[in-house]
Design a protein around this motif. Structure first.
Motif, PDB file in Angstrom:
ATOM      1  N   GLY A   1      -1.269   5.586   5.765  1.00 20.76           N
ATOM      2  CA  GLY A   1      -0.933   4.214   5.438  1.00 20.76           C
ATOM      3  C   GLY A   1      -1.153   3.842   3.993  1.00 20.76           C
TER       4      GLY A   1
ATOM      5  N   THR B   1       2.196   5.083   7.973  1.00 20.49           N
ATOM      6  CA  THR B   1       1.180   4.503   8.851  1.00 20.49           C
ATOM      7  C   THR B   1       1.286   5.131  10.237  1.00 20.49           C
TER       8      THR B   1
ATOM      9  N   CYS C   1      -7.686   4.717   7.866  1.00 17.77           N
ATOM     10  CA  CYS C   1      -6.309   4.254   8.070  1.00 17.77           C
ATOM     11  C   CYS C   1      -6.203   2.804   7.615  1.00 17.77           C
TER      12      CYS C   1
ATOM     13  N   LYS D   1      -3.124  -0.287   6.049  1.00 15.91           N
ATOM     14  CA  LYS D   1      -1.789  -0.621   5.546  1.00 15.91           C
ATOM     15  C   LYS D   1      -1.781  -1.919   4.752  1.00 15.91           C
TER      16      LYS D   1
END
Length: 341
Positions: free
Chosen positions: A211, A217, A181, A183
């Motif tokens: 993300g 996300t 994960c 971003k």
């Protein structure tokens, strides 16, 4: 001990919380037996500002902090990423309350120039400064008031409650083979590695990357559920090679029983035991290792279980909080903290 904890306590998230080392520290301080008052600088600024424009509430927030210190009379102030609080305010606190100890915490990487500058600035006013990078990297900040300490990323037994290491690979609950994960794409080229992995792993290998690449996300309970249903996790930092530095995802994945792949350059093997984290050196070794553990579920579960047990026993937020209190106040350590060398 009376402790004032200044950080972003996410009041205005209204339950849609991000997993936060600051909130883990707050609850850890309480579990360690301290009287803790939270001061959320971003939320106070929003509440106090004209028309709710946070940046217009900065001066009032600093005044409210002085008012809070006068009323609560903390013996220790622990402050994190509270950029709205000025150094001059901390100096004024020291002038008015000379016996109050000031301890700063910073959980962001040193390779971001703005963050390194923030640490250097806080070292001018703090008595102790805790940074999530290893002691070898902190020499640049010596020579100021603050004594420098490493702090790890802790697990919270009330947050990291899942245990993917206890679930077999054929269990339908584990619908992700490898999870990453992210971003942020600033100060990093890790997106290239993720792209290469996607192209070289088998087509039936379930590599999920929320993300990234236009995917939404995950926050709050959605993120919790994703961790709980993933076999393995990829701990890619924006840059590698800093001693003991990792994003907070390492504790989130370890605490939930995912097998973790992390770069060997961070030297976590200096205090984390064998057969817990899986270390890779480059793209080729990462691809080989992910497939090896994917096809050996017993080995995956064994390593992930050992890692989860170690983090919950030795890097939990109660020990983490008590360590920060003891180091800040010069108290003899009550535990043999594994990251102390």
């Amino acid at each position: 001990m009376r402790i004032l904890h200044i950080d972003h306590h996410q009041y205005r998230k209204y339950g849609h919380l991000r997993v936060s080392w600051a909130l883990k520290l707050y609850s850890g301080l309480i579990r360690a037996g301290h009287n803790v008052l939270a001061f959320s600088d971003r939320d106070v600024a929003k509440f106090e500002a004209p028309l709710g424009i946070r940046d217009l509430g900065r001066k009032r927030t600093n005044r409210r902090l002085l008012q809070t210190v006068a009323a609560f009379q903390p013996e220790l102030i622990i402050f994190g990423h509270c950029d709205l609080i000025d150094n001059d305010t901390f100096l004024e606190i020291r002038r008015r309350h000379p016996y109050t100890i000031l301890a700063g915490c910073n959980n962001d990487p040193l390779f971001v120039p703005r963050n390194a500058a923030n640490i250097a600035e806080r070292c001018l006013v703090a008595d102790a400064m805790f940074v999530s990078t290893g002691p070898k990297e902190l020499a640049r900040f010596t020579g100021n008031r603050a004594k420098l300490w490493h702090m790890p990323n802790p697990v919270d037994p009330c947050i990291e409650t899942a245990d993917a290491s206890a679930l077999a690979s054929d269990n339908q609950e584990l619908h992700t083979d490898l999870l990453f994960c992210s971003k942020s794409d600033n100060h990093t080229s890790r997106g290239h590695l993720v792209t290469e992995l996607q192209g070289k792993l088998p087509s039936n290998f379930r590599f999920h990357t929320p993300g990234m690449f236009g995917q939404p996300t995950l926050w709050g309970r959605d993120y919790d559920r994703k961790l709980a249903t993933s076999k393995m996790g990829l701990n890619l930092n924006r840059q590698e090679g800093y001693q003991w530095y990792s994003s907070a995802r390492i504790a989130q994945m370890a605490g939930n029983g995912l097998l973790i792949f992390t770069h060997s350059a961070a030297a976590f093997d200096e205090y984390i035991p064998k057969e817990t984290l899986v270390y890779f050196d480059d793209e080729e070794s990462l691809i080989r290792l992910t497939q090896e553990y994917h096809h050996d579920d017993a080995k995956r579960c064994y390593w992930a279980h050992k890692c989860r047990e170690f983090f919950h026993r030795e890097i939990n937020n109660t020990l983490y909080a008590q360590y920060i209190v003891e180091a800040s106040t010069g108290t003899k350590f009550s535990h043999n903290y594994v990251w102390i060398k």
